[in-house]
Design a protein around this motif. Structure first.
Motif, PDB file in Angstrom:
ATOM      1  N   GLU A  42       9.373  11.240   3.727  1.00 60.15           N
ATOM      2  CA  GLU A  42       8.875   9.871   3.717  1.00 60.15           C
ATOM      3  C   GLU A  42       8.299   9.420   2.375  1.00 60.15           C
ATOM      4  O   GLU A  42       7.006   8.787   2.188  1.00 60.15           O
ATOM      5  CB  GLU A  42       7.941   9.641   4.827  1.00 60.15           C
ATOM      6  N   SER A  44       7.695   7.394  -1.159  1.00 57.73           N
ATOM      7  CA  SER A  44       7.616   5.989  -1.562  1.00 57.73           C
ATOM      8  C   SER A  44       7.226   6.107  -2.887  1.00 57.73           C
ATOM      9  O   SER A  44       6.251   7.036  -3.258  1.00 57.73           O
ATOM     10  CB  SER A  44       7.094   5.116  -0.994  1.00 57.73           C
ATOM     11  N   ILE A  64      11.692   5.820   0.737  1.00 54.28           N
ATOM     12  CA  ILE A  64      11.178   4.647   1.951  1.00 54.28           C
ATOM     13  C   ILE A  64      10.828   3.598   1.059  1.00 54.28           C
ATOM     14  O   ILE A  64       9.890   3.292   0.116  1.00 54.28           O
ATOM     15  CB  ILE A  64      10.108   5.202   2.336  1.00 54.28           C
ATOM     16  N   GLY A  66       9.321   0.050   2.063  1.00 55.32           N
ATOM     17  CA  GLY A  66       8.722  -0.830   2.997  1.00 55.32           C
ATOM     18  C   GLY A  66       8.078  -2.034   2.334  1.00 55.32           C
ATOM     19  O   GLY A  66       8.581  -2.566   1.033  1.00 55.32           O
TER      20      GLY A  66
END
Length: 402
Positions: A42, A44, A64, A66
């Motif tokens: 995960e 980022s 990732i 978001g």
């Protein structure tokens, strides 16, 4: 001596070996693959937006992506402002937020999740984050993707020119730290700043070109270019002024000008020398309170053909800060039509300086945003802040291998 390749060296070595020919769009999947190699997931990459309000996700395969995270109120923002790793335990493992440091300037934050973490993981991830930051800074010159990710609204051509001129917004070494901020981030025109640390001398300049359009940005570009030329030629402060004055007059005529603050700080002794050409006087901050403005004999803005200015001197104490700012900070009018003024600026500086503990970057950011709130969100003119903190001491120990 054992020169065999260990696990950590293999992990970081893959990035180093491949980075030279790596296309920018493949940086993200390579980073994700490296993190997977130590049991992470995960991933980022969060980059600071131009207004210094959010950390925005960098798009990329295997990353990732978001929602943006607020710098002032999130674990990622805390890692960014403190330049320190933040760990958030949860049911699915430990979420790690690692500052991406290019030298002492912060590019953003790398976030990832591990099932568990120990000191070996922390050391390796810290070094991995440093290498990732260097790669992002290097590759950004070859692509627009990193610039585009940082934008939260359209940017004017003038602001585009100004941002392309700016040095890193923050620099920190044992003897001195600096930080600057430029508002409005997406439509600035005539304001700019520059600095360089050449051996023991910190060179600083803050500029404000007349007007609010593309011509102002062009004048600021000429001023910055001339300043860098003279700085690298090793001329004195008054000579820098003379060269800039001539360049602006020749290119734009007698009705155009640029105000400027030119400074030199000896980082070993604290001796500050400066020339003020039409700027508000800088503020001396000591023990987290404004002691007084630093006046100097007035000089005409560059472009008006003024005489060579007198150089003013001030000896700083360790921990002293000097805040330079452009007139847009104090001349903005509030809802009642009154100028913001120096007194209200000093009140804000004292309030922020008394509570800020995370360094000059966080201090300047908080001050700029607080000033904007005090003005009711209005920034009709460019409003630039540049903060210098003298710490003294030496840095020779950093060149000695432990």
């Amino acid at each position: 001596m054992d020169r065999s390749e260990g696990f950590g060296e293999r992990l970081l070595g893959v990035l180093l070996d491949r980075a030279h020919e790596m296309p920018p769009q493949l940086i993200a999947p390579l980073i994700a693959e490296e993190v997977t190699g130590i049991g992470g997931r995960e991933v980022s990459i969060l980059l600071q937006d131009y207004a210094q309000e959010l950390l925005v996700p960098l798009p990329g395969r295997r990353l990732i992506v978001g929602e943006p995270e607020p710098i002032g109120d999130s674990p990622a923002g805390t890692a960014f402002l403190r330049a320190a790793t933040v760990e958030v335990p949860g049911a699915g493992g430990v979420r790690m937020y690692l500052p991406l440091l290019d030298g002492s300037d912060e590019v953003g934050v790398m976030a990832l999740t591990l099932d568990a973490i120990d000191d070996d993981d922390r050391r390796l991830l810290r070094r991995l984050a440093g290498l990732v930051a260097d790669m992002l800074v290097t590759k950004h010159a070859y692509t627009d993707r990193f610039f585009q990710a940082r934008r939260r609204e359209p940017m004017s051509v003038a602001a585009e020119m100004q941002w392309s001129l700016l040095p890193p917004l923050t620099m920190s070494v044992p003897q001195v730290a600096v930080a600057g901020i430029l508002e409005p981030a997406y439509s600035a025109a005539g304001d700019s700043f520059d600095y360089a640390l050449n051996d023991d001398i910190l060179h600083v300049a803050v500029f404000d070109a007349m007007g609010h359009n593309l011509e102002a940005a062009t004048m600021a570009s000429v001023a910055v270019g001339t300043y860098r030329h003279t700085r690298r030629a090793g001329v004195d402060l008054s000579e820098k002024y003379a060269f800039m004055d001539q360049a602006i007059a020749e290119q734009f005529g007698p009705d155009h000008f640029v105000t400027a603050q030119l400074m030199q700080l000896d980082v070993t002794t604290g001796r500050l020398r400066w020339v003020n050409a039409g700027h508000p006087p800088p503020l001396l901050i000591r023990n987290r309170q404004v002691v007084r403005p630093l006046p100097s004999p007035p000089a005409l803005p560059v472009g008006f053909g003024g005489e060579r200015p007198q150089v003013t001197e001030q000896m700083l104490l360790r921990g002293d800060q000097v805040l330079c700012y452009t007139d847009g900070v104090i001349e903005e009018r509030d809802a009642q039509g009154e100028p913001f003024g120096e007194e209200r600026l000093i009140d804000c500086v004292n309030r922020i300086a008394a509570t800020e503990e995370h360094g000059v970057r966080a201090q300047v950011r908080r001050l700029s945003h607080a000033l904007k709130e005090e003005r009711g969100g209005r920034t009709s003119d460019d409003a630039t802040l540049f903060l210098i903190e003298w710490r003294g001491g030496a840095a020779d120990h950093l060149a000695v291998l432990a």
